[in-house]
Design an enzyme around this catalytic site. Structure first.
Site, PDB file in Angstrom:
ATOM      1  N   SER A  14      33.924 -14.093 -15.655  1.00 48.08           N
ATOM      2  CA  SER A  14      32.576 -13.548 -15.582  1.00 48.08           C
ATOM      3  C   SER A  14      32.557 -12.462 -14.511  1.00 48.08           C
ATOM      4  O   SER A  14      33.384 -12.482 -13.588  1.00 48.08           O
ATOM      5  CB  SER A  14      31.567 -14.640 -15.222  1.00 48.08           C
ATOM      6  OG  SER A  14      30.322 -14.084 -14.821  1.00 48.08           O
TER       7      SER A  14
ATOM      8  N   LYS B 246      34.062 -19.232 -10.706  1.00 50.59           N
ATOM      9  CA  LYS B 246      34.564 -17.995 -11.298  1.00 50.59           C
ATOM     10  C   LYS B 246      35.477 -17.244 -10.333  1.00 50.59           C
ATOM     11  O   LYS B 246      36.483 -16.657 -10.730  1.00 50.59           O
ATOM     12  CB  LYS B 246      33.397 -17.122 -11.753  1.00 50.59           C
ATOM     13  CG  LYS B 246      32.589 -17.737 -12.894  1.00 50.59           C
ATOM     14  CD  LYS B 246      33.461 -18.056 -14.096  1.00 50.59           C
ATOM     15  CE  LYS B 246      32.677 -18.607 -15.257  1.00 50.59           C
ATOM     16  NZ  LYS B 246      33.531 -18.910 -16.430  1.00 50.59           N
TER      17      LYS B 246
ATOM     18  N   TYR C 171      28.675 -22.192  -9.765  1.00 45.48           N
ATOM     19  CA  TYR C 171      29.136 -21.376 -10.885  1.00 45.48           C
ATOM     20  C   TYR C 171      29.928 -20.176 -10.367  1.00 45.48           C
ATOM     21  O   TYR C 171      31.050 -19.915 -10.818  1.00 45.48           O
ATOM     22  CB  TYR C 171      27.945 -20.900 -11.716  1.00 45.48           C
ATOM     23  CG  TYR C 171      28.322 -19.963 -12.844  1.00 45.48           C
ATOM     24  CD1 TYR C 171      28.875 -20.448 -14.020  1.00 45.48           C
ATOM     25  CD2 TYR C 171      28.131 -18.583 -12.714  1.00 45.48           C
ATOM     26  CE1 TYR C 171      29.237 -19.589 -15.054  1.00 45.48           C
ATOM     27  CE2 TYR C 171      28.480 -17.715 -13.742  1.00 45.48           C
ATOM     28  CZ  TYR C 171      29.028 -18.224 -14.909  1.00 45.48           C
ATOM     29  OH  TYR C 171      29.383 -17.363 -15.919  1.00 45.48           O
TER      30      TYR C 171
ATOM     31  N   ASP D 193      36.979 -32.968 -24.879  1.00 41.26           N
ATOM     32  CA  ASP D 193      36.083 -32.768 -23.744  1.00 41.26           C
ATOM     33  C   ASP D 193      36.929 -32.236 -22.598  1.00 41.26           C
ATOM     34  O   ASP D 193      37.756 -32.969 -22.037  1.00 41.26           O
ATOM     35  CB  ASP D 193      35.420 -34.091 -23.368  1.00 41.26           C
ATOM     36  CG  ASP D 193      34.424 -33.960 -22.214  1.00 41.26           C
ATOM     37  OD1 ASP D 193      34.454 -32.924 -21.511  1.00 41.26           O
ATOM     38  OD2 ASP D 193      33.633 -34.890 -22.006  1.00 41.26           O
TER      39      ASP D 193
END
Length: 257
Positions: A139, A158, A154, A59
């Protein structure tokens, strides 16, 4: 880099880009260790291949599990030559109304796990005098803000990963290391990340209305990077579908109207 029999670690290896990368690296003869919470999914990825597959239950939001994973690899498979930091998640997480636990999950997965992985991989590579390669899967949202408050954590993760990767490259250069590191930023890729973060309806709408590439395309790009002459460090690469103009994802997205 001669990749045959070399050791690669791939995080987030059970599905999507991670799973495609595992298969591709096995097919070129590497020893591949997949890290993911669902170990059984890694074990079921392939039956026949040229490399050797190892699956570990890790994890990546738990730092000690990452450390234990790298220690296991060194002792049981061999010192690492290639690290593909792929694990990542996306979900609604605005600043004004977001859930603190969601914030932490996003940053721990998309940023902290990459930092820890880079540190451990570089430590092993230097101890064993290996001129290895680290590829951090980022991304396009690490390059421009999608202007969606629901995606702020998010996008922030990135951006942070992109900045960190470049600074790791600089730190390696300053100590005279030949370890290479790349920030690889795909555009929209056909995986389950949209559905797991935003729901099936939005996922269906996104892939129906927007251009996308496949996880295998990203895996092939990884092999391209690894095959570059050792004198070359492709520090950043964006891989986008033809015609991409943006992938804003939100509950108010025009795709659902």
């Amino acid at each position: 880099m001669d990749l045959k029999e070399k050791v690669a670690v791939v995080t987030g290896a059970s599905t999507g880009i991670g799973a495609a990368t595992v298969k591709t690296l096995l097919n070129i003869g590497m020893k591949v260790v997949g890290f993911a919470r669902r170990k059984e999914l890694i074990e079921n990825l392939v039956e026949n291949h040229k490399g050797k597959l190892f699956a570990r239950c890790v994890d990546v939001t738990k730092s000690q599990e990452i450390l234990n994973g790298f220690d296991w690899v060194t002792k049981n498979v061999g010192p690492i030559h290639v690290l593909i930091n792929n694990a990542g998640i996306s979900r609604y997480a605005s600043i004004l109304s977001g859930n603190l636990e969601d914030w932490k999950q996003i940053m721990d997965t998309n940023f902290m796990s990459i930092a820890i992985g880079c540190k451990e991989a570089i430590k092993v590579m230097r101890e064993h005098k290996i001129d290895g390669y680290i590829i951090n899967i980022n991304s396009i949202h690490g390059y421009y803000d999608c202007l969606d408050p629901n995606s702020i954590m998010y996008t922030s993760s990135k951006y942070a990963s992109r900045v960190m990767t470049e600074n790791i490259r600089l730190e390696l250069a300053e100590i005279g290391s030949n370890i290479r590191i790349t920030n690889l930023a795909p555009g929209l890729v056909k995986t389950d990340i949209v559905e797991s973060g935003y729901g099936k309806d939005l996922s269906n709408a996104v892939y129906k209305n927007l251009p996308f590439i496949f996880a295998e395309d990203v895996a092939d790009t990884i092999v391209y990077l690894l095959s570059a002459p050792p004198r070359i460090n492709i520090s950043e690469m964006l891989v986008r579908p033809i015609g991409e103009i943006g992938t804003k994802i939100s509950s108010n997205n025009y795709l659902l109207k």
